[in-house]
Design a protein around this motif. Structure first.
Motif, PDB file in Angstrom:
ATOM      1  N   LEU A  45     -27.210  15.534 -28.107  1.00  0.00           N
ATOM      2  CA  LEU A  45     -27.353  16.715 -27.189  1.00  0.00           C
ATOM      3  C   LEU A  45     -26.262  17.600 -28.020  1.00  0.00           C
ATOM      4  N   GLY A  46     -25.667  17.293 -29.071  1.00  0.00           N
ATOM      5  CA  GLY A  46     -25.140  17.523 -30.741  1.00  0.00           C
ATOM      6  C   GLY A  46     -23.842  18.001 -30.401  1.00  0.00           C
ATOM      7  N   LEU A  47     -23.348  17.056 -29.759  1.00  0.00           N
ATOM      8  CA  LEU A  47     -21.573  17.133 -29.182  1.00  0.00           C
ATOM      9  C   LEU A  47     -20.892  16.142 -29.925  1.00  0.00           C
ATOM     10  N   PRO A  48     -18.708  17.021 -29.372  1.00  0.00           N
ATOM     11  CA  PRO A  48     -18.299  15.550 -30.768  1.00  0.00           C
ATOM     12  C   PRO A  48     -18.566  14.596 -29.485  1.00  0.00           C
ATOM     13  N   THR A  49     -17.826  13.360 -30.140  1.00  0.00           N
ATOM     14  CA  THR A  49     -17.408  12.198 -29.877  1.00  0.00           C
ATOM     15  C   THR A  49     -15.638  11.668 -29.121  1.00  0.00           C
ATOM     16  N   VAL A  50     -15.596  11.425 -28.296  1.00  0.00           N
ATOM     17  CA  VAL A  50     -13.966  10.980 -28.644  1.00  0.00           C
ATOM     18  C   VAL A  50     -13.869   9.488 -27.416  1.00  0.00           C
ATOM     19  N   ALA A  51     -13.195   9.163 -28.373  1.00  0.00           N
ATOM     20  CA  ALA A  51     -13.398   7.743 -27.691  1.00  0.00           C
ATOM     21  C   ALA A  51     -11.161   7.916 -26.857  1.00  0.00           C
ATOM     22  N   ILE A  52     -11.197   7.392 -25.691  1.00  0.00           N
ATOM     23  CA  ILE A  52      -9.975   7.641 -24.527  1.00  0.00           C
ATOM     24  C   ILE A  52      -8.854   6.598 -25.244  1.00  0.00           C
ATOM     25  N   ILE A  53      -8.167   6.248 -25.821  1.00  0.00           N
ATOM     26  CA  ILE A  53      -6.852   4.792 -25.413  1.00  0.00           C
ATOM     27  C   ILE A  53      -6.046   5.525 -24.616  1.00  0.00           C
ATOM     28  N   PHE A  54      -5.301   4.702 -24.788  1.00  0.00           N
ATOM     29  CA  PHE A  54      -3.806   4.684 -24.225  1.00  0.00           C
ATOM     30  C   PHE A  54      -3.022   3.494 -24.787  1.00  0.00           C
ATOM     31  N   GLU A  55      -1.888   4.154 -25.238  1.00  0.00           N
ATOM     32  CA  GLU A  55      -0.665   3.615 -25.915  1.00  0.00           C
ATOM     33  C   GLU A  55       0.980   3.939 -24.714  1.00  0.00           C
ATOM     34  N   PRO A  56       1.658   2.461 -24.229  1.00  0.00           N
ATOM     35  CA  PRO A  56       0.822   1.146 -24.778  1.00  0.00           C
ATOM     36  C   PRO A  56       0.088   1.136 -24.024  1.00  0.00           C
ATOM     37  N   GLN A  57      -0.716  -0.594 -23.799  1.00  0.00           N
ATOM     38  CA  GLN A  57      -1.496  -0.848 -23.193  1.00  0.00           C
ATOM     39  C   GLN A  57      -1.756  -0.757 -21.914  1.00  0.00           C
ATOM     40  N   PRO A  58      -2.346  -0.234 -20.032  1.00  0.00           N
ATOM     41  CA  PRO A  58      -2.168  -0.346 -19.181  1.00  0.00           C
ATOM     42  C   PRO A  58      -1.045  -2.079 -18.687  1.00  0.00           C
ATOM     43  N   ARG A  59      -1.636  -3.148 -19.384  1.00  0.00           N
ATOM     44  CA  ARG A  59      -1.213  -4.304 -19.341  1.00  0.00           C
ATOM     45  C   ARG A  59      -0.110  -4.597 -19.639  1.00  0.00           C
ATOM     46  N   GLU A  60       0.176  -4.053 -20.822  1.00  0.00           N
ATOM     47  CA  GLU A  60       1.601  -4.087 -21.495  1.00  0.00           C
ATOM     48  C   GLU A  60       2.630  -3.516 -20.777  1.00  0.00           C
ATOM     49  N   PHE A  61       2.527  -2.143 -19.450  1.00  0.00           N
ATOM     50  CA  PHE A  61       3.005  -1.684 -19.093  1.00  0.00           C
ATOM     51  C   PHE A  61       3.353  -2.151 -18.287  1.00  0.00           C
ATOM     52  N   PHE A  62       3.035  -2.666 -17.175  1.00  0.00           N
ATOM     53  CA  PHE A  62       2.927  -3.478 -15.721  1.00  0.00           C
ATOM     54  C   PHE A  62       3.109  -5.226 -15.816  1.00  0.00           C
ATOM     55  N   ALA A  63       3.225  -4.811 -16.958  1.00  0.00           N
ATOM     56  CA  ALA A  63       3.830  -6.783 -17.565  1.00  0.00           C
ATOM     57  C   ALA A  63       4.739  -6.801 -18.799  1.00  0.00           C
ATOM     58  N   GLY A  64       4.679  -6.339 -18.906  1.00  0.00           N
ATOM     59  CA  GLY A  64       6.056  -6.784 -20.097  1.00  0.00           C
ATOM     60  C   GLY A  64       6.148  -7.475 -21.286  1.00  0.00           C
ATOM     61  N   GLN A  65       6.441  -8.100 -21.684  1.00  0.00           N
ATOM     62  CA  GLN A  65       7.264  -9.010 -21.668  1.00  0.00           C
ATOM     63  C   GLN A  65       5.999 -10.271 -22.071  1.00  0.00           C
ATOM     64  N   GLU A  66       5.804 -10.320 -20.651  1.00  0.00           N
ATOM     65  CA  GLU A  66       4.477 -11.113 -20.302  1.00  0.00           C
ATOM     66  C   GLU A  66       2.724 -11.077 -20.349  1.00  0.00           C
ATOM     67  N   ALA A  67       3.135  -9.065 -21.251  1.00  0.00           N
ATOM     68  CA  ALA A  67       1.239  -9.297 -21.132  1.00  0.00           C
ATOM     69  C   ALA A  67       1.252 -10.227 -22.645  1.00  0.00           C
ATOM     70  N   PRO A  68       0.081 -10.635 -22.497  1.00  0.00           N
ATOM     71  CA  PRO A  68      -1.349 -10.846 -23.710  1.00  0.00           C
ATOM     72  C   PRO A  68      -0.526 -10.567 -25.059  1.00  0.00           C
ATOM     73  N   ALA A  69      -0.914 -11.155 -25.763  1.00  0.00           N
ATOM     74  CA  ALA A  69      -1.209 -11.139 -27.067  1.00  0.00           C
ATOM     75  C   ALA A  69      -1.984  -9.563 -27.527  1.00  0.00           C
ATOM     76  N   ARG A  70      -1.358  -8.693 -28.426  1.00  0.00           N
ATOM     77  CA  ARG A  70      -2.548  -8.090 -28.742  1.00  0.00           C
ATOM     78  C   ARG A  70      -3.075  -8.223 -30.339  1.00  0.00           C
ATOM     79  N   LEU A  71      -4.477  -7.792 -30.214  1.00  0.00           N
ATOM     80  CA  LEU A  71      -5.492  -8.362 -31.302  1.00  0.00           C
ATOM     81  C   LEU A  71      -4.486  -7.636 -32.158  1.00  0.00           C
ATOM     82  N   THR A  72      -5.120  -6.091 -32.636  1.00  0.00           N
ATOM     83  CA  THR A  72      -4.325  -4.866 -33.100  1.00  0.00           C
ATOM     84  C   THR A  72      -3.213  -4.067 -32.691  1.00  0.00           C
TER      85      THR A  72
END
Length: 308
Positions: A45-72
């Motif tokens: 399409l001749g258009l720029p590309t975008v990745a949309i991410i979240f910070e914190p990740q949603p599961r971290e927002f909901f689970a707090g310290q119980e959220a799974p360990a991050r990879l990155t």
């Protein structure tokens, strides 16, 4: 690649694009396959590309310290996305306001008004908006009336199973570094700035570079043979412990790396530690002398594993 922090920082120049959305934790082979779809459509399409991410990740927002360990950690994720050749990354703060946004408002604010998306790549199990009311079918329906197309993400399989951040996390938890590498497309590593520590290692004759994990809960715990990349690109073999340092009553998780035969000042450098082989679990020793002897044993094992 441009990093945009928050919807409020979107400008007219950011409108009209090809986009995808997700946590992209680890930026593994499955994510790479999705990003290839995005880039291919962007070229078409001749258009720029975008990745949309979240910070914190949603599961971290909901689970707090119980959220799974991050990879990155966040900075590392952005570096990995940059390496994929995207034009932009839009990071949305996941907070109560975003969580409670109705699905229709999410589409309006983000995809239509914010980015003016022309093509959206997303999994058919993607849910969004308050109470996860929005789904793939809703995106397709709105897209058909608002002028953007929706494409399902391609599935990436390794050993007949889908590649996912959860699967990689499970592999790392059992120290299956080889499987994690096949799912990531690279050896697992953790990066961070070297900080001033207690300098206990120096008094024991094994100086270490300390990387504080801050709020990052690492998916690994124990002692490993490692290869560390320095700011200047130099690769140095070593041994590292990642954990709480129970012998010295540590209270925060720390990554400590002793680099073999290295002379120099690492403070403030960005250290990227690649985990080559698992040596042993972290444990509490009766005293510093016992700890010192074990560290020298670990060094011998690591040298043998790394053939250095």
């Amino acid at each position: 690649m441009e990093l945009i922090r928050g919807l409020h920082n979107l400008r007219d120049k950011h409108r009209v694009c090809v986009a995808t959305i997700g946590n992209f934790d680890g930026v593994h082979l499955g994510h790479v396959k999705v990003l290839e779809q995005v880039k291919a459509k962007g070229r078409e399409l001749g258009l720029p590309t975008v990745a949309i991410i979240f910070e914190p990740q949603p599961r971290e927002f909901f689970a707090g310290q119980e959220a799974p360990a991050r990879l990155t950690r966040f900075d590392e994720k952005v570096r990995l996305l940059r390496a994929q050749g995207l034009d932009r990354v839009l990071c949305l703060t996941f907070n109560e306001r975003l969580r409670s946004l109705p699905a229709a408002s999410f589409i309006e604010a983000l995809l239509l008004e914010g980015l003016a998306v022309r093509h959206f790549v997303v999994g058919d199990d993607f849910r969004f908006g308050c109470d996860r009311a929005g789904d793939y079918a809703m995106l397709c329906q709105v897209g058909a009336t608002q002028g953007f197309s929706v494409e399902n993400t391609a599935t990436c399989l390794v050993d007949g199973e889908r590649v996912s951040s959860t699967r990689i996390r499970q592999a790392l938890a059992r120290n299956d570094l080889d499987l994690a590498e096949r799912l990531l497309g690279r050896r697992y590593r953790i990066s961070g700035r070297v900080m001033l520590g207690q300098q206990l290692g120096r008094t024991l004759g094994v100086p270490t570079a300390n990387v504080r994990m801050h709020r990052f809960a690492a998916p690994l715990r124990g002692v490993y043979a490692v290869r560390a990349e320095l700011d200047d690109g130099q690769i140095v073999a070593g041994v590292a412990n990642i954990g709480m340092r129970p012998t010295v009553h540590g209270t925060q998780p720390v990554l400590e790396a002793h680099l073999f035969d290295f002379q120099g000042d690492l403070y403030g450098q960005l250290l990227s530690v690649e985990f080559a082989d698992f040596i042993r679990e972290e444990r509490k020793f009766d005293g510093l002398e016992q700890l010192k002897q074990q560290i020298f044993n670990d060094i011998d094992v690591a040298r043998a594993l790394l053939a250095c």
